[in-house]
Design an enzyme around this catalytic site. Structure first.
Site, PDB file in Angstrom:
ATOM      1  N   THR A   1       0.818  -1.214   0.000  1.00 30.48           N
ATOM      2  CA  THR A   1       0.000   0.000   0.000  1.00 30.48           C
ATOM      3  C   THR A   1       0.850   1.262   0.000  1.00 30.48           C
ATOM      4  O   THR A   1       0.505   2.257  -0.641  1.00 30.48           O
ATOM      5  CB  THR A   1      -0.945   0.002   1.223  1.00 30.48           C
ATOM      6  OG1 THR A   1      -1.849  -1.087   1.101  1.00 30.48           O
ATOM      7  CG2 THR A   1      -1.730   1.292   1.323  1.00 30.48           C
TER       8      THR A   1
ATOM      9  N   ASP B   1      -0.763  -6.649   4.671  1.00 26.92           N
ATOM     10  CA  ASP B   1      -1.603  -7.828   4.849  1.00 26.92           C
ATOM     11  C   ASP B   1      -0.814  -9.102   5.130  1.00 26.92           C
ATOM     12  O   ASP B   1      -1.274  -9.972   5.877  1.00 26.92           O
ATOM     13  CB  ASP B   1      -2.505  -8.037   3.626  1.00 26.92           C
ATOM     14  CG  ASP B   1      -3.589  -6.980   3.534  1.00 26.92           C
ATOM     15  OD1 ASP B   1      -3.909  -6.369   4.578  1.00 26.92           O
ATOM     16  OD2 ASP B   1      -4.122  -6.771   2.428  1.00 26.92           O
TER      17      ASP B   1
END
Length: 349
Positions: free
Chosen positions: A17, A91
């Site tokens: 991200t 994640d």
């Protein structure tokens, strides 16, 4: 007076991200490590930061071979750099941190992973602050692997992602935070840990039989099964007929198994006794861990040959088994190594 040498820090960029840009397909990794470093120019006076782009992936797409690629880059870097910062998606960051912790034996430098919950290209991103914090931590840290996030430093085998959006994404599970950045100063609580050669490397007299050389291998044949009250025993047939060499079971509470009297016990015994598949039990609970000696269902599991995983996180249990299976296929030794506490990945009694 001799000039003090500035430390050299390598930024290994892998995507995530923090590196995302907006596209018609949603946010996807698109900016480089050099561009990330450009967002924190004030640190240039404190050390020499060099960026290397290893990959540019969403961390959901990370594969075991990617962990090996990262570990290889770190292994090479430790001869020329004083520390490594890895930018990575949140994640699966805990998987990568755990895998690196086991693979990088005798590590000579600190290796810190960081990322962000919002892309660094958006106005309220936590990316630049996390990257700056990681860079400050790495300048003071001892060798070892950790995650730097929200101005905290978390042991690589104790990090657990709690939130999908909150900027304080990770907790240090059943373990103190290593350090915090407060008012521009680092407050240390514990230092990092490294898996080193020596008597503590294996719970056997001659670890050289297993660790012949510094190889960065992992065995991918590890399965994971999260139990529900409706889990049926026939799901174990999949693992019995697959290439699986070890299975991590996320059980209930302190170590309960669903449907023991409806075939589950027999299926687990078949995996262990007939298929030579090591079965490790961990808890679905976030804190504390399994103890198979408390309840009758736990005693049944223990009697079947299930290995208690104590309070290891899922990420640690899976990657530790991948690491162990790359060294040995002996079920007795696998059991000993699973229960051996290498890096404080298991709670002290």
């Amino acid at each position: 007076m001799a000039e003090v040498r500035k430390k050299k820090i390598l930024l290994l960029a892998t995507g995530g991200t923090i590196a995302c840009v907006a596209t018609d397909r949603g946010f996807v990794p698109g900016i480089t490590g050099r561009e990330l470093l450009a967002q924190i120019p004030e640190l240039a006076a404190e050390a020499d930061f060099i960026a290397q782009q290893l990959m540019n992936k969403d961390s959901s797409e990370m594969e075991v071979q990617d962990w090996i690629t990262i570990a290889s880059a770190v292994s090479i870097a430790q001869t020329a750099y004083d520390g490594v910062v890895i930018t990575h998606g949140t994640d699966t960051m805990c998987y990568t941190a755990a895998a690196l912790s086991f693979m990088l034996r005798n590590l000579k430098i600190p290796v810190l992973l960081t990322g962000s919950q919002k892309p660094s290209t958006v106005e309220d991103s936590d990316g630049p602050d996390n990257l700056e914090s990681a860079c400050r931590f790495v300048l003071e840290a001892e060798p070892g692997v950790a995650i730097a996030f929200n101005r905290k430093l978390i042991h690589g085998v104790r990090a657990f992602k709690m939130y999908t959006k909150n900027k304080d994404a990770y907790v240090s599970r059943n373990y103190p935070v290593l350090a915090e950045l407060k008012d521009g100063q680092i407050v240390w609580h514990r230092q990092l840990k490294v898996l080193r050669d020596g008597p503590g490397l294996l719970p056997i007299e001659d670890p050289d039989k297993i660790f012949q050389e510094q190889t960065l291998d992992l065995c991918e044949n590890v399965g994971l099964l999260k139990l529900t009250p409706a889990t049926q025993a026939d799901i174990l047939n999949y693992y019995a007929n697959s290439s699986c060499r070890a299975l991590v079971i996320e059980g209930f509470g302190a170590g309960g198994i669903a449907n023991l009297t409806r075939g589950m016990a027999g299926g687990i015994k078949h995996l262990i006794d007939d298929c030579n598949i090591s079965v490790v039990m961990i808890s679905q609970c976030t804190y504390e861990g399994v103890n198979l000696s408390i309840y009758g269902v736990g005693e049944v599991a223990k009697g079947l040959g299930v290995i208690p995983g104590n309070d290891m996180t899922t990420e640690v249990a899976v990657t530790k088994l991948m690491w162990i299976l790359s060294k040995t296929t002996d079920p007795v030794l696998i059991r000993e190594m699973v229960q051996f506490n290498y890096l404080d990945e298991i709670a002290h009694d």
